[in-house]
Design a protein around this motif. Structure first.
Motif, PDB file in Angstrom:
ATOM      1  N   ILE A 103       8.254   7.831   3.807  1.00  0.00           N
ATOM      2  CA  ILE A 103       8.866   8.463   2.648  1.00  0.00           C
ATOM      3  C   ILE A 103       8.251   9.845   2.444  1.00  0.00           C
ATOM      4  O   ILE A 103       7.235  10.188   3.060  1.00  0.00           O
ATOM      5  CB  ILE A 103       8.663   7.627   1.363  1.00  0.00           C
ATOM      6  CG1 ILE A 103       7.163   7.420   1.086  1.00  0.00           C
ATOM      7  CG2 ILE A 103       9.401   6.301   1.442  1.00  0.00           C
ATOM      8  CD1 ILE A 103       6.861   6.725  -0.233  1.00  0.00           C
ATOM      9  N   ASP A 104       8.871  10.610   1.576  1.00  0.00           N
ATOM     10  CA  ASP A 104       8.304  11.883   1.138  1.00  0.00           C
ATOM     11  C   ASP A 104       7.946  11.708  -0.331  1.00  0.00           C
ATOM     12  O   ASP A 104       8.813  11.735  -1.203  1.00  0.00           O
ATOM     13  CB  ASP A 104       9.326  13.013   1.314  1.00  0.00           C
ATOM     14  CG  ASP A 104       8.737  14.384   0.977  1.00  0.00           C
ATOM     15  OD1 ASP A 104       7.542  14.445   0.637  1.00  0.00           O
ATOM     16  OD2 ASP A 104       9.485  15.378   1.042  1.00  0.00           O
ATOM     17  N   ASN A 105       6.684  11.462  -0.607  1.00  0.00           N
ATOM     18  CA  ASN A 105       6.228  11.257  -1.985  1.00  0.00           C
ATOM     19  C   ASN A 105       5.285  12.380  -2.420  1.00  0.00           C
ATOM     20  O   ASN A 105       4.348  12.163  -3.186  1.00  0.00           O
ATOM     21  CB  ASN A 105       5.560   9.889  -2.159  1.00  0.00           C
ATOM     22  CG  ASN A 105       4.447   9.632  -1.160  1.00  0.00           C
ATOM     23  OD1 ASN A 105       4.284  10.354  -0.186  1.00  0.00           O
ATOM     24  ND2 ASN A 105       3.663   8.596  -1.411  1.00  0.00           N
ATOM     25  N   SER A 106       5.548  13.573  -1.930  1.00  0.00           N
ATOM     26  CA  SER A 106       4.742  14.733  -2.326  1.00  0.00           C
ATOM     27  C   SER A 106       5.279  15.414  -3.579  1.00  0.00           C
ATOM     28  O   SER A 106       4.601  16.263  -4.160  1.00  0.00           O
ATOM     29  CB  SER A 106       4.685  15.757  -1.182  1.00  0.00           C
ATOM     30  OG  SER A 106       3.948  15.233  -0.086  1.00  0.00           O
ATOM     31  N   ASN A 107       6.523  15.076  -3.963  1.00  0.00           N
ATOM     32  CA  ASN A 107       7.102  15.659  -5.169  1.00  0.00           C
ATOM     33  C   ASN A 107       6.853  14.749  -6.365  1.00  0.00           C
ATOM     34  O   ASN A 107       6.873  13.525  -6.240  1.00  0.00           O
ATOM     35  CB  ASN A 107       8.612  15.856  -4.991  1.00  0.00           C
ATOM     36  CG  ASN A 107       8.941  16.816  -3.862  1.00  0.00           C
ATOM     37  OD1 ASN A 107       8.641  17.998  -3.944  1.00  0.00           O
ATOM     38  ND2 ASN A 107       9.545  16.295  -2.791  1.00  0.00           N
ATOM     39  N   LYS A 165       0.859  -1.179   0.000  1.00  0.00           N
ATOM     40  CA  LYS A 165       0.000   0.000   0.000  1.00  0.00           C
ATOM     41  C   LYS A 165       0.900   1.235   0.000  1.00  0.00           C
ATOM     42  O   LYS A 165       1.708   1.417   0.926  1.00  0.00           O
ATOM     43  CB  LYS A 165      -0.917   0.021   1.224  1.00  0.00           C
ATOM     44  CG  LYS A 165      -1.903  -1.140   1.281  1.00  0.00           C
ATOM     45  CD  LYS A 165      -2.952  -1.012   0.184  1.00  0.00           C
ATOM     46  CE  LYS A 165      -3.994  -2.135   0.281  1.00  0.00           C
ATOM     47  NZ  LYS A 165      -3.424  -3.461  -0.037  1.00  0.00           N
ATOM     48  N   VAL A 166       0.793   2.041  -1.066  1.00  0.00           N
ATOM     49  CA  VAL A 166       1.532   3.301  -1.133  1.00  0.00           C
ATOM     50  C   VAL A 166       0.573   4.404  -0.728  1.00  0.00           C
ATOM     51  O   VAL A 166      -0.374   4.719  -1.446  1.00  0.00           O
ATOM     52  CB  VAL A 166       2.091   3.548  -2.546  1.00  0.00           C
ATOM     53  CG1 VAL A 166       2.886   4.850  -2.580  1.00  0.00           C
ATOM     54  CG2 VAL A 166       2.970   2.386  -2.990  1.00  0.00           C
ATOM     55  N   GLU A 167       0.814   4.989   0.431  1.00  0.00           N
ATOM     56  CA  GLU A 167      -0.065   6.015   0.967  1.00  0.00           C
ATOM     57  C   GLU A 167       0.691   7.336   1.077  1.00  0.00           C
ATOM     58  O   GLU A 167       1.871   7.426   0.723  1.00  0.00           O
ATOM     59  CB  GLU A 167      -0.587   5.569   2.340  1.00  0.00           C
ATOM     60  CG  GLU A 167      -1.345   4.240   2.293  1.00  0.00           C
ATOM     61  CD  GLU A 167      -1.685   3.711   3.670  1.00  0.00           C
ATOM     62  OE1 GLU A 167      -1.429   4.440   4.655  1.00  0.00           O
ATOM     63  OE2 GLU A 167      -2.190   2.583   3.774  1.00  0.00           O
ATOM     64  N   ASP A 168       0.005   8.315   1.542  1.00  0.00           N
ATOM     65  CA  ASP A 168       0.610   9.632   1.722  1.00  0.00           C
ATOM     66  C   ASP A 168       1.692   9.556   2.800  1.00  0.00           C
ATOM     67  O   ASP A 168       1.411   9.447   3.982  1.00  0.00           O
ATOM     68  CB  ASP A 168      -0.478  10.637   2.121  1.00  0.00           C
ATOM     69  CG  ASP A 168       0.075  12.023   2.393  1.00  0.00           C
ATOM     70  OD1 ASP A 168       1.249  12.276   2.064  1.00  0.00           O
ATOM     71  OD2 ASP A 168      -0.681  12.849   2.945  1.00  0.00           O
ATOM     72  N   GLY A 169       2.957   9.558   2.353  1.00  0.00           N
ATOM     73  CA  GLY A 169       4.075   9.585   3.290  1.00  0.00           C
ATOM     74  C   GLY A 169       4.548   8.246   3.800  1.00  0.00           C
ATOM     75  O   GLY A 169       5.441   8.194   4.654  1.00  0.00           O
ATOM     76  N   ILE A 170       4.015   7.131   3.276  1.00  0.00           N
ATOM     77  CA  ILE A 170       4.424   5.831   3.807  1.00  0.00           C
ATOM     78  C   ILE A 170       4.134   4.716   2.808  1.00  0.00           C
ATOM     79  O   ILE A 170       3.167   4.779   2.034  1.00  0.00           O
ATOM     80  CB  ILE A 170       3.711   5.546   5.160  1.00  0.00           C
ATOM     81  CG1 ILE A 170       4.329   4.345   5.858  1.00  0.00           C
ATOM     82  CG2 ILE A 170       2.208   5.346   4.943  1.00  0.00           C
ATOM     83  CD1 ILE A 170       3.837   4.149   7.284  1.00  0.00           C
TER      84      ILE A 170
END
Length: 395
Positions: free
Chosen positions: A317-321, A301-306
């Motif tokens: 993680i930081d996946n906001s970019n 599950k790839v969620e906001d920030g994890i």
């Protein structure tokens, strides 16, 4: 008559190379083709019993089933229960169950082996799988023809923790030998220097009534030893964890700076390793690193920030970019479950002029709850809210 066939050169070379030469070790086989009839079976025995067992080419375990052994006469006897029908401490790795034609016979892998590694049975592929890292490693392969192989690392680990060895016995016979020409009787024996491989080959002929038939058969044994406990994949014998290094920046000459992700070798806010990079050093990756996890939603599950792999492991993680993903150097070493997973991430590692997103900074350093500004997560968040509002109003 072809001499190579009669002397079973192919089978002998296979045996002499060692049955654990490949990653999947055969432990049960019943194969008949145009050249050979090969039957292979195996059993576990104490390490100190191996030398004695290797003195002959016969299968000494016989039937291993739970039962009662009666010692002495019926008037003054002693009845002893044996888990595997013997007092030599022999035990099966593969259990063959026979129901005498009343029900379908079956073959099972020893329960202790399956439970030790917490193996999952994939009924569609007829194999046992280790899913502890999320990806799944095939440990036992089985087919309908009675051919079973076991992953070498798991087999050797099992032998190590049980302090036993595995004897694999091979019975190979030539099929459809030409009977028009009487073969000369011959025989040979082979034993390697380590006394882990031994076989005998016998060639001759036998009379059955008025008919004479030629024969060629091999009886062979191959000992499989366990690995050292420190090389096993069982906690707590293998407490040592390996770490890889990641690109964490560039120097004044543009050369990449790398550092190992071992958390114990990094500095922190409590004074550890003051000359080393900080635990919270951002490490940047191509956004494609997430494709592996997006492609298997049944596992990850790839969620906001994890990223989550069931409840086995997770990585913040930081996946906001949109162009890159980042994670802290210490988290990569602490949270990624294996060295292979670290190597996967390093394959996407690159030096970029990146920075942490404002969302990540607020959450981690300012203790401010903050929604991601990434369009992906904005859409997901809005979509969930719209669905909830619809349900609340219309049911």
């Amino acid at each position: 008559m072809e001499r190579k066939h009669l002397y079973q050169v192919d089978i002998r070379e296979w045996i002499e190379n060692g049955l654990d030469a490949e990653i999947m070790v055969p432990v049960l086989e019943n194969r008949v083709d145009k050249k050979y009839d090969v039957y292979l079976q195996s059993f576990l025995l104490p390490i100190d019993a191996v030398e004695s067992d290797m003195k002959n080419d016969t299968y000494n375990a016989n039937t291993m089933e739970p039962g009662i052994t009666v010692y002495g006469s019926w008037e003054n006897d002693e009845k002893v229960y044996h888990r595997w029908g013997n007092d030599d401490d022999f035990e099966p790795l593969i259990i063959k169950r026979n129901f005498n034609g009343v029900a379908t016979d079956s073959v099972e892998v020893a329960e202790e082996f399956r439970l030790l590694f917490n193996l999952y049975f994939n009924s569609q592929k007829n194999e046992y799988v280790d899913v502890s890292d999320g990806e799944g490693i095939t440990v036992v392969k089985m087919n309908d023809k009675g051919y079973i192989t076991i992953h070498k690392r798991y087999l050797k680990t099992y032998l190590a923790v049980k302090e036993k060895a595995l004897i694999i016995h091979i019975d190979s016979r030539c099929v459809a030998l030409d009977a028009s020409e009487k073969v000369e009787e011959d025989g040979l024996a082979y034993r390697n220097d380590e006394n882990s491989i031994f076989y005998t080959l016998n060639i001759g002929n036998i009379s059955t009534g008025t008919k004479r038939e030629n024969y060629s058969y091999i009886f062979a044994k191959n000992v499989i030893w366990g690995c050292s406990l420190c090389d096993s994949n069982i906690w707590s014998y293998n407490e040592k964890k390996n770490y890889v290094d990641f690109i964490i920046g560039i120097d004044e000459n543009g050369k990449e700076i790398r550092h190992i992700c071992n958390p114990s070798s990094l500095s922190n806010y409590f004074g550890a390793n003051p000359t080393a990079p900080h635990y919270l050093t951002p490490v940047y990756f191509d956004a494609a690193v997430l494709n592996k996890y997006y492609s298997k939603p049944e596992i990850y599950k790839v969620e906001d920030g994890i990223i989550r792999c069931g409840v086995l492991w997770s990585l913040y993680i930081d996946n906001s970019n949109s162009d890159y993903v980042s994670a802290y150097l210490g988290d990569l070493g602490r949270d990624l479950p294996s060295e292979s997973e670290q190597h996967y991430w390093r394959g996407f590692n690159k030096a970029v002029g990146g920075k942490l997103s404002s969302t990540k900074v607020k959450r981690d350093f300012m203790c401010i709850a903050s929604d991601s500004e990434s369009p992906d997560f904005v859409f997901k968040r809005t979509y969930r809210r719209a669905n909830q509002a619809y349900e609340d109003r219309f049911g």
